[in-house]
Design a protein around this motif. Sequence first.
Motif, PDB file in Angstrom:
ATOM      1  N   ARG A  85      29.528  37.313  41.916  1.00  0.00           N
ATOM      2  CA  ARG A  85      29.380  37.570  43.349  1.00  0.00           C
ATOM      3  C   ARG A  85      30.734  37.648  44.058  1.00  0.00           C
ATOM      4  NH1 ARG A  85      24.261  37.416  45.225  1.00  0.00           N
ATOM      5  NH2 ARG A  85      22.668  36.577  43.816  1.00  0.00           N
ATOM      6  N   ARG A  86      31.752  37.983  43.313  1.00  0.00           N
ATOM      7  CA  ARG A  86      33.101  38.157  43.868  1.00  0.00           C
ATOM      8  C   ARG A  86      33.672  39.475  43.348  1.00  0.00           C
ATOM      9  NH1 ARG A  86      36.438  33.602  41.715  1.00  0.00           N
ATOM     10  NH2 ARG A  86      38.049  34.602  42.960  1.00  0.00           N
TER      11      ARG A  86
ATOM     12  N   LEU B  28      25.401  45.682  32.675  1.00  0.00           N
ATOM     13  CA  LEU B  28      26.818  45.343  32.789  1.00  0.00           C
ATOM     14  C   LEU B  28      27.245  45.297  34.253  1.00  0.00           C
ATOM     15  CD1 LEU B  28      28.302  47.595  29.960  1.00  0.00           C
ATOM     16  CD2 LEU B  28      27.833  45.139  29.854  1.00  0.00           C
ATOM     17  N   PRO B  29      28.168  44.389  34.592  1.00  0.00           N
ATOM     18  CA  PRO B  29      28.672  44.324  35.974  1.00  0.00           C
ATOM     19  C   PRO B  29      29.473  45.578  36.303  1.00  0.00           C
ATOM     20  CG  PRO B  29      29.938  42.875  34.544  1.00  0.00           C
ATOM     21  CD  PRO B  29      28.793  43.368  33.723  1.00  0.00           C
ATOM     22  N   PRO B  30      29.567  45.937  37.579  1.00  0.00           N
ATOM     23  CA  PRO B  30      30.040  47.278  37.965  1.00  0.00           C
ATOM     24  C   PRO B  30      31.480  47.610  37.601  1.00  0.00           C
ATOM     25  CG  PRO B  30      29.817  45.862  39.887  1.00  0.00           C
ATOM     26  CD  PRO B  30      29.165  45.139  38.745  1.00  0.00           C
ATOM     27  N   ILE B  31      32.419  46.710  37.805  1.00  0.00           N
ATOM     28  CA  ILE B  31      33.828  47.057  37.608  1.00  0.00           C
ATOM     29  C   ILE B  31      34.137  47.199  36.118  1.00  0.00           C
ATOM     30  CG2 ILE B  31      36.204  46.458  38.105  1.00  0.00           C
ATOM     31  CD1 ILE B  31      34.451  47.099  40.547  1.00  0.00           C
ATOM     32  N   SER B  32      33.699  46.239  35.309  1.00  0.00           N
ATOM     33  CA  SER B  32      33.918  46.327  33.856  1.00  0.00           C
ATOM     34  C   SER B  32      33.214  47.554  33.285  1.00  0.00           C
ATOM     35  CB  SER B  32      33.406  45.058  33.168  1.00  0.00           C
ATOM     36  OG  SER B  32      34.113  43.925  33.605  1.00  0.00           O
TER      37      SER B  32
ATOM     38  N   PRO C  75      25.704  41.002  46.415  1.00  0.00           N
ATOM     39  CA  PRO C  75      26.272  40.582  47.693  1.00  0.00           C
ATOM     40  C   PRO C  75      27.231  39.415  47.507  1.00  0.00           C
ATOM     41  CG  PRO C  75      23.894  40.892  47.869  1.00  0.00           C
ATOM     42  CD  PRO C  75      24.240  40.988  46.411  1.00  0.00           C
ATOM     43  N   THR C  76      28.258  39.370  48.343  1.00  0.00           N
ATOM     44  CA  THR C  76      29.269  38.329  48.228  1.00  0.00           C
ATOM     45  C   THR C  76      28.666  36.959  48.456  1.00  0.00           C
ATOM     46  OG1 THR C  76      30.957  39.853  49.017  1.00  0.00           O
ATOM     47  CG2 THR C  76      31.473  37.507  49.138  1.00  0.00           C
ATOM     48  N   ASN C  77      29.083  36.022  47.631  1.00  0.00           N
ATOM     49  CA  ASN C  77      28.630  34.645  47.779  1.00  0.00           C
ATOM     50  C   ASN C  77      29.443  33.986  48.884  1.00  0.00           C
ATOM     51  OD1 ASN C  77      27.727  32.066  47.520  1.00  0.00           O
ATOM     52  ND2 ASN C  77      28.265  31.838  45.359  1.00  0.00           N
ATOM     53  N   ASN C  78      28.771  33.573  49.934  1.00  0.00           N
ATOM     54  CA  ASN C  78      29.465  32.971  51.067  1.00  0.00           C
ATOM     55  C   ASN C  78      29.664  31.468  50.922  1.00  0.00           C
ATOM     56  OD1 ASN C  78      29.716  35.385  52.561  1.00  0.00           O
ATOM     57  ND2 ASN C  78      27.596  35.221  53.239  1.00  0.00           N
ATOM     58  N   ASN C  79      29.176  30.892  49.813  1.00  0.00           N
ATOM     59  CA  ASN C  79      29.365  29.470  49.578  1.00  0.00           C
ATOM     60  C   ASN C  79      30.825  29.184  49.274  1.00  0.00           C
ATOM     61  OD1 ASN C  79      26.628  28.950  49.875  1.00  0.00           O
ATOM     62  ND2 ASN C  79      26.225  29.427  47.721  1.00  0.00           N
ATOM     63  N   PRO C  80      31.263  27.934  49.447  1.00  0.00           N
ATOM     64  CA  PRO C  80      32.653  27.602  49.117  1.00  0.00           C
ATOM     65  C   PRO C  80      32.965  27.909  47.678  1.00  0.00           C
ATOM     66  CG  PRO C  80      31.610  25.825  50.362  1.00  0.00           C
ATOM     67  CD  PRO C  80      30.523  26.799  50.002  1.00  0.00           C
TER      68      PRO C  80
END
Length: 240
Positions: free
Chosen positions: A90-91, A11-15, A216-221
Amino acid sequence: MSSPAEFYKSLPPISKAYGTACLLTTIACQIGLIHPGHIALDLELAIFHLQVWRLITNFFFLGKFSINFGIRLLMIARYGVQLENGPFERRTADFLWMMIFGALSLLVLSAIPFFRSLFLGISLVFMLLYVWSREHPNATINIYGLVSLKAFYLPWAMLCLDVIFGSPIAPDLLGIIAGHLYYFLSVLHPIAGGKNILKTPVLIQKLVARWRIGAPTNNNPQPERTTGGAFRGRSYRLAG
């Protein structure tokens, strides 16, 4: 099929953190370790008696063990997870900021007598459901094997079912209002040419990066959005 432990780990961290906090809080209240009154939202005690934890802990109690509690927890596990793994992939900082903004909005709106409540967890879950329904408006949802409808209408269908089963309308409606406020300010208003006033604060981004929460944060647009109206949600460009 993965084991429960593997599923929980995936599971993703915040949820995962929010769902776990809700489950543990309910267990603690059920077995008598915590009295619900000690974590309930009471603005007078929170402000004038410095019991500031009430502004946070009230979001973790979804009611005692019941079918309704199970449904709320499943809503976090499904719709919260799909949001965090989909539009917010990734956000993590943006998803955390959405939750924080939702909680702050609910605290402000709960000052209105009609929406006054000791616990705002159900409203926060409904906010997640509403945002999910706007991000996946054309997905087909089957409710209890009886009715199929577009995801855009799911929050309203769940609200009607709660009313039919005797639950109060105010918490669900409050969550829908908070969800629409977030979606309007972060998506619809910028699409119409307005300024995005809900950009994730740098402090939240730094905290997420410092504690290495999520991928890690996605740096793509960011995915492009369209002016497709109320029923279309965001537009995503496929690679290739």
